[in-house]
Design a protein around this motif. Structure first.
Motif, short mmCIF file in Angstrom:
data_model
loop_
_atom_site.label_atom_id
_atom_site.label_comp_id
_atom_site.label_asym_id
_atom_site.label_seq_id
_atom_site.Cartn_x
_atom_site.Cartn_y
_atom_site.Cartn_z
N LEU B 57 -1.70 4.15 -19.38
CA LEU B 57 -1.40 4.57 -18.02
C LEU B 57 -2.68 4.95 -17.28
O LEU B 57 -2.90 4.59 -16.12
CB LEU B 57 -0.40 5.73 -18.02
N TRP B 58 -3.55 5.66 -17.98
CA TRP B 58 -4.83 6.03 -17.37
C TRP B 58 -5.66 4.80 -17.02
O TRP B 58 -6.26 4.70 -15.96
CB TRP B 58 -5.63 6.97 -18.30
N PHE B 59 -5.64 3.85 -17.96
CA PHE B 59 -6.35 2.60 -17.76
C PHE B 59 -5.84 1.92 -16.48
O PHE B 59 -6.63 1.48 -15.63
CB PHE B 59 -6.14 1.69 -18.97
N PRO B 80 -11.39 9.34 -5.60
CA PRO B 80 -12.52 9.53 -6.52
C PRO B 80 -12.05 9.63 -7.97
O PRO B 80 -10.89 9.92 -8.23
CB PRO B 80 -13.15 10.84 -6.05
N TRP B 81 -13.00 9.40 -8.90
CA TRP B 81 -12.60 9.25 -10.30
C TRP B 81 -11.92 10.49 -10.86
O TRP B 81 -10.97 10.40 -11.63
CB TRP B 81 -13.78 8.84 -11.17
N PHE B 82 -12.37 11.69 -10.44
CA PHE B 82 -11.78 12.89 -11.07
C PHE B 82 -10.34 13.09 -10.63
O PHE B 82 -9.51 13.58 -11.39
CB PHE B 82 -12.63 14.13 -10.82
N TYR B 83 -10.03 12.71 -9.39
CA TYR B 83 -8.63 12.83 -8.99
C TYR B 83 -7.79 11.67 -9.54
O TYR B 83 -6.58 11.78 -9.61
CB TYR B 83 -8.50 12.91 -7.47
N THR B 84 -8.47 10.60 -9.92
CA THR B 84 -7.72 9.52 -10.57
C THR B 84 -7.19 9.99 -11.92
O THR B 84 -6.10 9.62 -12.34
CB THR B 84 -8.62 8.29 -10.75
N ILE B 85 -7.99 10.84 -12.58
CA ILE B 85 -7.52 11.40 -13.85
C ILE B 85 -6.27 12.24 -13.60
O ILE B 85 -5.26 12.11 -14.28
CB ILE B 85 -8.61 12.27 -14.50
N SER B 86 -6.34 13.10 -12.59
CA SER B 86 -5.22 14.02 -12.40
C SER B 86 -4.06 13.38 -11.64
O SER B 86 -2.97 13.95 -11.57
CB SER B 86 -5.68 15.30 -11.70
N ALA B 87 -4.28 12.19 -11.08
CA ALA B 87 -3.17 11.49 -10.44
C ALA B 87 -2.08 11.19 -11.48
O ALA B 87 -0.91 11.06 -11.15
CB ALA B 87 -3.65 10.18 -9.81
N GLU B 156 -2.53 -2.19 -1.79
CA GLU B 156 -3.07 -0.83 -1.72
C GLU B 156 -1.99 0.16 -2.07
O GLU B 156 -0.81 -0.04 -1.73
CB GLU B 156 -3.60 -0.59 -0.29
N GLY B 157 -2.38 1.24 -2.75
CA GLY B 157 -1.40 2.24 -3.15
C GLY B 157 -1.07 3.19 -2.02
O GLY B 157 -1.73 3.21 -0.98
N ARG B 158 -0.03 3.96 -2.25
CA ARG B 158 0.42 4.87 -1.20
C ARG B 158 -0.44 6.14 -1.15
O ARG B 158 -0.43 6.89 -0.19
CB ARG B 158 1.87 5.25 -1.48
N GLY B 159 -1.17 6.40 -2.19
CA GLY B 159 -2.09 7.54 -2.17
C GLY B 159 -1.50 8.76 -2.88
O GLY B 159 -0.31 8.97 -2.88
N MET B 160 -2.42 9.51 -3.47
CA MET B 160 -2.00 10.71 -4.19
C MET B 160 -1.67 11.80 -3.18
O MET B 160 -2.25 11.88 -2.11
CB MET B 160 -3.17 11.16 -5.07
N ASN B 161 -0.71 12.65 -3.54
CA ASN B 161 -0.35 13.78 -2.70
C ASN B 161 -1.60 14.58 -2.32
O ASN B 161 -2.32 15.06 -3.19
CB ASN B 161 0.65 14.66 -3.46
N GLU B 162 -1.82 14.72 -1.02
CA GLU B 162 -3.08 15.29 -0.55
C GLU B 162 -3.25 16.76 -0.98
O GLU B 162 -4.36 17.21 -1.26
CB GLU B 162 -3.17 15.21 0.98
N LEU B 163 -2.13 17.45 -1.03
CA LEU B 163 -2.22 18.87 -1.40
C LEU B 163 -2.71 19.03 -2.84
O LEU B 163 -3.28 20.04 -3.21
CB LEU B 163 -0.85 19.53 -1.28
N LEU B 164 -2.47 18.00 -3.64
CA LEU B 164 -2.85 18.10 -5.05
C LEU B 164 -4.28 17.64 -5.31
O LEU B 164 -4.77 17.72 -6.42
CB LEU B 164 -1.89 17.26 -5.90
N GLN B 165 -4.95 17.17 -4.26
CA GLN B 165 -6.34 16.75 -4.44
C GLN B 165 -7.22 17.98 -4.33
O GLN B 165 -7.88 18.23 -3.32
CB GLN B 165 -6.72 15.69 -3.41
N ASN B 166 -7.20 18.75 -5.38
CA ASN B 166 -7.88 20.04 -5.41
C ASN B 166 -8.24 20.32 -6.86
O ASN B 166 -7.46 20.04 -7.75
CB ASN B 166 -6.91 21.09 -4.87
N PRO B 167 -9.45 20.84 -7.10
CA PRO B 167 -9.85 21.08 -8.49
C PRO B 167 -8.85 21.91 -9.30
O PRO B 167 -8.64 21.64 -10.48
CB PRO B 167 -11.17 21.84 -8.35
#
Lengths: 157, 665
Positions: B57-59, B80-87, B156-167
């Motif tokens: 799934l990560w791949f 960015p790559w770090f939010y791709t992990i947490s997506a 193109e994807g719909r995008g990760m929830n913006e509120l969750l794009q946070n460390p």
């Protein structure tokens, strides 16, 4: 003893001083009143927030309405009643203290007030049981033996 | 291709864990060792397979493979790559998947690292934990499959929830799930103890470790969640008593309670059944929390029927409750009583009972408050809200009682009504507490509290907190004196006690921090460039106008505010609004916070002039003592970790050696 009076006196003085300074910085009555009312109404579109804490469109409308009614001279209860009538009790952040919703208030209250008795009863009963199985005092043992004797006499006669 | 492979792996995991459950039950019934080993291997293989599936799934996320519906829904090429992990865990299917992965990892770890003393109950443990896994995998492949295809693939994807794009949202979910799933190990051990018919020697040590481990994870995770709400949502608070928060708080309360109950069990052997019940309820509540948040039942009972996963969770919860209760009713009477004589009355064990009572009352209030709206809506159709004010009506009293219980509970000794050095400690703690209260009140500037009742509440709170702190220190001193002030011995022999000391100080510091909520200030201002506003002792100048800059995928609109306090510079606070390419019409808050010990300056950029960038509206908040809360949580986690590394806790031999100083003078 004298020392204690000093301590109590200084506590009293300090609290009084704190109170006075609190009164000085108190905001104008209407602003505080507005916060009280708005703090009791839920933001209809968010989770867990009051309209006071929320900038959502719906909340802003409600806040404007509260301000308007406050300027008309209505008091807190009247304004809350107005909103309850319009949106149902759902708009209030606390369950109403009547009908079925009383359960939500009574259970915690009875837990907090009745709790000490509950714990005391629990611990007290355990203590009794400890005597029954554990070490008993000499008087207890003698009394038990007398009881057994009584029982045996009752059976034989 | 990847989708099919991933689903196939999950399907195999489901079959394997069903087999594992059956094999382990068989092994338990017939005492068949090789059958047990086979069940253990099944769990291990499941672990390997699920990790491979997670890797797939990560791949797919990194390959931006939008033919996977989950990847399409939760990511886009600009992430960015770090939010791709947490997506990975940013929506329902993925977080359920993460939960399942963690439960599998911990199950396998628990099966391979069990104590030698527990060998004979391991089939039961395996059965319980494999059954939990089997159900999770069943849900995963039937109701929340992350490997669903959507062909043809979108460009193109719909995008990760913006509120969750946070460390904070990168760490919060895995840590929280670690806490939740960690609780499944004590649960499995409790069921095993019931099935076996008694609590065994090695049982306590293992259960204590896992409960403590989950407790630390939960403590940290809940705080990170609060921290996220604080910097991202912009309503100047970290805890709103909303159902999602409550459902993470409930297992924490139960885990705390079961740690205290384990303590009595360890020292005296009492409350064995209580511990079993508490660990079972803690596990139950961790799933109850997911049920409540996932099924949509909190927004309205009616949305419950719309998702399939809701009724399934309900069945599962009912299943856990029924099996545990039946097992308990059938086997609990067999559990042997303690060898130590029961002398309740005034003693440490009674103080611990009071603590348990307080924690459980708190838990039931939170539970009632969370569930009540759902129940009334289902029964009478009337919708009501239970929010902050309801919980805040009870929480201060419970907090106060807890402080008192912490102070007395730590001073008392087991099976004895005497407090060593009781009088001097009581005297000096009050002597310490009175001036400490006023110093704290002065530094925190209690005078700005708008309401008189709240002012009194803060004085009372500060007094009891400083008093309890002094009592804790007093007890620490007594313990140290018993060891003739040999710090090294204290560290090696009483590490768990030191951990408890730090954690309890943490709770006290937290309550001092919570008291700051009574005196928060706020103001809404609209400023042109160069204008100034004032709140409390601070001056706010909007100096430079709004500047724009790009970072990764996000456009930030920053409105730096220069803060001074009289003549003293405090520095720039930089609230901003950010815009994500996936939602061009919306902006999201990034709150500007300048933390201090006594006041957080917290500025939200509410709005700004989009054309000229020279006018902006700010919500300015002064939040007192928020930093105390963060410090407190760090202390609690450190305390927990210290206690976790006590090698001797739970060992019988150690109690014999340490008996002299454990049981007091």
């Amino acid at each position: 003893m004298n020392k204690w009076w000093h301590i109590i006196g200084s506590v009293w003085l300090a609290v009084a001083a704190g109170t006075l300074s609190a009164q000085e910085t108190q905001q104008p009555v209407s602003e505080q009143q507005f916060k009280d009312v708005a703090g009791q109404l839920r933001c209809p579109t968010c989770q867990g927030l009051s309209v006071l804490d929320s900038e959502a469109q719906f909340s802003v409308q409600i806040k404007d309405e509260v301000r308007k009614q406050l300027s008309e001279g209505k008091d807190n209860a009247q304004i809350l009643a107005f909103f309850t009538e319009r949106y149902g009790p759902w708009i209030l952040r606390e369950p109403p203290k009547e009908g079925v919703s009383m359960v939500a208030w009574l259970v915690p209250l009875s837990l907090l007030l009745g709790g000490p008795f509950l714990v005391w009863f629990f611990v007290w009963r355990r203590q009794k049981r400890a005597y029954a199985h554990g070490v008993r005092s000499a008087e207890d043992i003698i009394r038990d033996m007398h009881q057994q004797l009584e029982l045996m006499r009752g059976r034989s006669s | 291709m990847i989708a099919n492979l991933g689903f196939y792996l999950l399907f195999m995991c489901c079959l394997l864990s069903i087999y594992g459950t059956a094999a382990a039950i068989g092994a338990g019934v017939w005492r068949h060792r090789r059958l047990y080993l086979s069940a253990k291997m099944a769990a291990t293989t499941t672990c390997v397979l699920v990790l491979v599936a997670a890797g797939l799934l990560w791949f797919s996320f990194f390959e931006r493979d939008f033919s996977l519906f989950y990847v399409f829904k939760n990511s886009s090429s600009d992430l960015p790559w770090f939010y791709t992990i947490s997506a990975f865990w940013s929506s329902l299917e993925g977080s359920h998947f993460l939960w399942t992965i963690l439960i599998t990892i911990f199950a396998t770890t628990a099966l391979w690292t069990h104590a030698k003393d527990n060998e004979h109950i391991m089939p039961h443990v395996t059965a319980a934990i494999s059954a939990v896994m089997a159900w999770m995998y069943y849900l995963l492949i039937t109701h929340s499959d992350p490997f669903v295809l959507s062909l043809p693939a979108a460009p193109e994807g719909r995008g990760m929830n913006e509120l969750l794009q946070n460390p904070y949202m990168m760490i919060h979910p895995p840590l929280l799930f670690t806490g939740y799933t960690g609780l499944s190990v004590p649960f499995a051990y409790s069921l095993a103890a019931l099935a076996y018919g008694d609590v065994t020697q090695g049982w306590l040590k293992t259960v204590r470790r896992w409960t403590l481990f989950s407790w630390i994870a939960l403590t940290a995770a809940i705080t990170l969640g609060g921290r996220w709400a604080y910097v991202e949502l912009g309503w100047a608070g970290y805890w709103a008593w909303d159902p999602v928060e409550n459902s993470s708080f409930l297992p924490w309360l139960l885990a705390t309670a079961s740690l205290h109950s384990l303590l009595i069990q360890e020292k005296l052997g009492h409350l064995k059944r209580m511990t079993l019940v508490l660990t079972i309820i803690a596990f139950f509540l961790s799933f109850f929390g997911t049920f409540i948040t996932r099924s949509g039942v909190i927004t309205s009972v009616h949305s419950f029927a719309e998702s399939n996963i809701g009724p399934n969770y309900l069945m599962y919860l009912a299943g856990i409750a029924t099996v545990s209760m039946l097992l308990y009713a059938w086997r609990a009477p067999r559990i042997l009583p303690s060898e130590v004589e029961k002398v309740w009355g005034i003693s440490k064990e009674s103080a611990l009972i009071v603590t348990l009572f307080l924690l459980l009352s708190f838990a039931s209030i939170v539970f009632i408050g969370t569930v009540f709206p759902i129940v009334t809506e289902a029964l009478s159709g009337q919708r009501i809200s239970v929010q902050g004010p309801y919980f805040n009506a009870f929480a201060p009293y419970i907090g106060l009682l807890m402080i008192v219980a912490i102070a007395f509970g730590n001073l008392m000794r087991y099976q004895s009504p005497k407090i060593p050095y009781g009088r001097p400690i009581m005297f000096w703690s009050v002597v310490f507490a009175v001036p400490a209260t006023f110093v704290l009140a002065y530094l925190g500037d209690l005078g700005r509290t708008p309401k008189f009742a709240h002012l009194i509440a803060q004085y009372v709170g500060l007094f009891f907190c400083s008093w309890a702190f002094a009592c804790l220190c007093g007890d620490f001193w007594v313990k140290l004196k018993d060891l003739r002030f040999n710090w090294k011995l204290m560290g090696s022999r009483n590490l768990a006690y030191c951990g408890a000391f730090v954690a309890h100080v943490g709770i006290i510091v937290a309550i001092v921090g919570f008291l700051g909520n009574y005196r928060g200030l706020e103001r809404k201002v609209t400023l042109k460039v160069g204008e100034k506003a004032e709140l409390y002792h601070f001056q706010f100048e909007f100096r430079n106008g709004v500047t724009t800059f790009q970072e990764h995928n996000v456009t930030h609109f920053v409105a730096p505010v220069f803060v001074t306090m009289g003549d003293k510079e405090v520095g720039y606070v930089e609230p901003s609004l950010s815009r994500y390419p996936t939602k061009p019409n919306q902006t999201f808050n990034e709150v500007g916070v300048k933390s201090g010990w006594w006041n957080d300056i917290y500025i939200v950029l509410a709005d700004f002039d989009q054309q000229n960038h020279n006018v902006a509206t700010f919500n300015i908040h002064i939040n007192p003592t928020v930093r105390f809360v963060w410090l407190a949580i760090v202390l609690m986690c450190i305390g927990g970790i210290m206690a976790l590394f006590d090698k001797h806790r739970g060992n019988k031999s150690r109690d014999a050696i340490a008996g002299e100083w454990e049981l007091g003078v």
